[in-house]
Motif scaffolding. Sequence first.
Motif, mmCIF file in Angstrom:
data_model
loop_
_atom_site.group_PDB
_atom_site.id
_atom_site.type_symbol
_atom_site.label_atom_id
_atom_site.label_comp_id
_atom_site.label_asym_id
_atom_site.label_seq_id
_atom_site.Cartn_x
_atom_site.Cartn_y
_atom_site.Cartn_z
ATOM 1 N N ALA A 133 -51.505 -11.834 81.525
ATOM 2 C CA ALA A 133 -50.232 -11.177 81.215
ATOM 3 C C ALA A 133 -50.240 -9.723 81.677
ATOM 4 C CB ALA A 133 -49.954 -11.258 79.716
ATOM 5 N N VAL A 134 -51.321 -9.004 81.409
ATOM 6 C CA VAL A 134 -51.411 -7.613 81.862
ATOM 7 C C VAL A 134 -51.432 -7.557 83.386
ATOM 8 C CG1 VAL A 134 -52.788 -5.507 81.806
ATOM 9 C CG2 VAL A 134 -52.595 -6.906 79.745
ATOM 10 N N GLU A 135 -52.150 -8.483 83.989
ATOM 11 C CA GLU A 135 -52.175 -8.546 85.453
ATOM 12 C C GLU A 135 -50.773 -8.772 86.012
ATOM 13 O OE1 GLU A 135 -54.511 -10.951 89.023
ATOM 14 O OE2 GLU A 135 -55.163 -11.214 86.941
ATOM 15 N N THR A 136 -49.995 -9.632 85.356
ATOM 16 C CA THR A 136 -48.623 -9.890 85.781
ATOM 17 C C THR A 136 -47.758 -8.638 85.651
ATOM 18 O OG1 THR A 136 -48.746 -12.233 85.208
ATOM 19 C CG2 THR A 136 -46.548 -11.262 85.286
ATOM 20 N N LEU A 137 -47.923 -7.908 84.546
ATOM 21 C CA LEU A 137 -47.172 -6.668 84.344
ATOM 22 C C LEU A 137 -47.422 -5.701 85.499
ATOM 23 C CD1 LEU A 137 -45.549 -4.669 82.478
ATOM 24 C CD2 LEU A 137 -47.787 -3.999 81.542
ATOM 25 N N ILE A 138 -48.680 -5.556 85.881
ATOM 26 C CA ILE A 138 -49.035 -4.630 86.960
ATOM 27 C C ILE A 138 -48.508 -5.138 88.296
ATOM 28 C CG2 ILE A 138 -50.978 -3.646 88.226
ATOM 29 C CD1 ILE A 138 -52.521 -3.774 85.505
ATOM 30 N N GLU A 139 -48.701 -6.415 88.547
ATOM 31 C CA GLU A 139 -48.289 -6.993 89.829
ATOM 32 C C GLU A 139 -46.791 -6.851 90.064
ATOM 33 O OE1 GLU A 139 -48.057 -11.494 91.031
ATOM 34 O OE2 GLU A 139 -50.133 -10.813 91.192
ATOM 35 N N ARG A 140 -45.997 -7.050 89.019
ATOM 36 C CA ARG A 140 -44.541 -6.996 89.154
ATOM 37 C C ARG A 140 -44.010 -5.581 89.357
ATOM 38 N NH1 ARG A 140 -42.428 -10.718 84.126
ATOM 39 N NH2 ARG A 140 -43.171 -12.765 84.870
ATOM 40 N N ASN A 141 -44.754 -4.571 88.878
ATOM 41 C CA ASN A 141 -44.171 -3.229 88.796
ATOM 42 C C ASN A 141 -44.883 -2.148 89.592
ATOM 43 O OD1 ASN A 141 -41.964 -3.551 86.572
ATOM 44 N ND2 ASN A 141 -43.767 -4.577 85.705
ATOM 45 N N HIS A 142 -46.051 -2.449 90.170
ATOM 46 C CA HIS A 142 -46.826 -1.365 90.786
ATOM 47 C C HIS A 142 -46.182 -0.810 92.045
ATOM 48 C CE1 HIS A 142 -48.322 -4.553 93.495
ATOM 49 N NE2 HIS A 142 -48.642 -3.575 94.313
ATOM 50 N N ASP A 143 -45.300 -1.566 92.676
ATOM 51 C CA ASP A 143 -44.647 -1.048 93.889
ATOM 52 C C ASP A 143 -43.715 0.120 93.586
ATOM 53 O OD1 ASP A 143 -45.897 -2.712 95.668
ATOM 54 O OD2 ASP A 143 -44.311 -4.227 95.662
ATOM 55 N N ARG A 144 -43.129 0.137 92.374
ATOM 56 C CA ARG A 144 -42.144 1.186 92.072
ATOM 57 C C ARG A 144 -42.610 2.154 90.995
ATOM 58 N NH1 ARG A 144 -38.908 0.255 87.574
ATOM 59 N NH2 ARG A 144 -39.385 -1.683 86.436
ATOM 60 N N LEU A 145 -43.601 1.766 90.184
ATOM 61 C CA LEU A 145 -44.077 2.628 89.110
ATOM 62 C C LEU A 145 -45.548 2.978 89.315
ATOM 63 C CD1 LEU A 145 -42.587 0.840 85.944
ATOM 64 C CD2 LEU A 145 -41.715 2.898 87.073
ATOM 65 N N PRO A 146 -45.929 4.237 89.064
ATOM 66 C CA PRO A 146 -47.352 4.569 89.108
ATOM 67 C C PRO A 146 -48.102 3.856 87.990
ATOM 68 C CG PRO A 146 -46.091 6.411 88.228
ATOM 69 C CD PRO A 146 -45.093 5.398 88.700
#
Length: 303
Positions: A133-146
């Motif tokens: 779940a944490v990996e998914t959170l990062i994967e979905r958002n790292h392109d736009r959020l630091p």
Amino acid sequence: MILCSGESLIDMVPEGDTFRPLAGGAVYNTAIALGRLGTPTGYLWPISRDPFGELLLAPLTEAGVDTGLCPRSDRLTTLALVTLSDGDAVYSFYDEGSAGRMLSPDDIPTLPDRIEAIFAGGISLVPDPCGAAVETLIERNHDRLPVMIDPNIRPFFISDADAFRARLHRILPQADIVKLSTDDLEWLHPGLAPEDAARKVLELGPRIVLLTGGASGARALWSGETVSAPAIRTDVADTIGAGDTFNAGVLASLRRQGVLSKNGIAGITGEQIHAALTLGAQAAAITVSRPGANPPWAHEMPA
């Protein structure tokens, strides 16, 4: 708002012939430290409806942390039973089927626009489904959020080292900032000097790798010359929560300096990194000067 996602739990700490329940968890501690420093902070982790869940919520609320993204669960709160062996703390985790452990990738919401950055890490990265779940959170958002990650590696909690290494090799390249202790680096790259091991991590893709070593202070490896900041000398009560508070100080400083964004971190200067390391060290020094994970409030920080 900085969104923190990772474990909260109850440490059952020996007190005479019984145990005292204390709210804890690495990412939980960082969320509270950020809130106390006056930084807009959110928390994303399941909170049980059991009495321990209420014990976890109270400090978050007191620190002004937004828990609106925390799903409430009828599952039980994770417990960490602390016993002492020759003066050293030994942990036994009661985590199977717990509220936090059972967070799944399907539970990760679309993040609201008010989220400016993500902080994640801790033992919540290790087991599934919560690690996925944490990996998914990062994967979905790292392109736009630091994204800042502190894996806070605890070998005793890792049953499948190969699987955990594979997860770290997937998520560390998606991070902008990675914080690692000398113990973390020894687990990741056994036998290498800490700075050499940190450079191995930097080669994976993060913009900045922070290397902490307790009394030896903190260093930042990045595209420029290594930036160092000394630890603040203080009388140490214990080191519980020191690294978690350091993380909060770094993030709070970067936000105050206006560089906590993808573009801001891409164009960061050595002076800005030094300021972040310094605030992290100042906040951590206050935490270690008193028992337990008790991060400073903004009014306790040096002017």
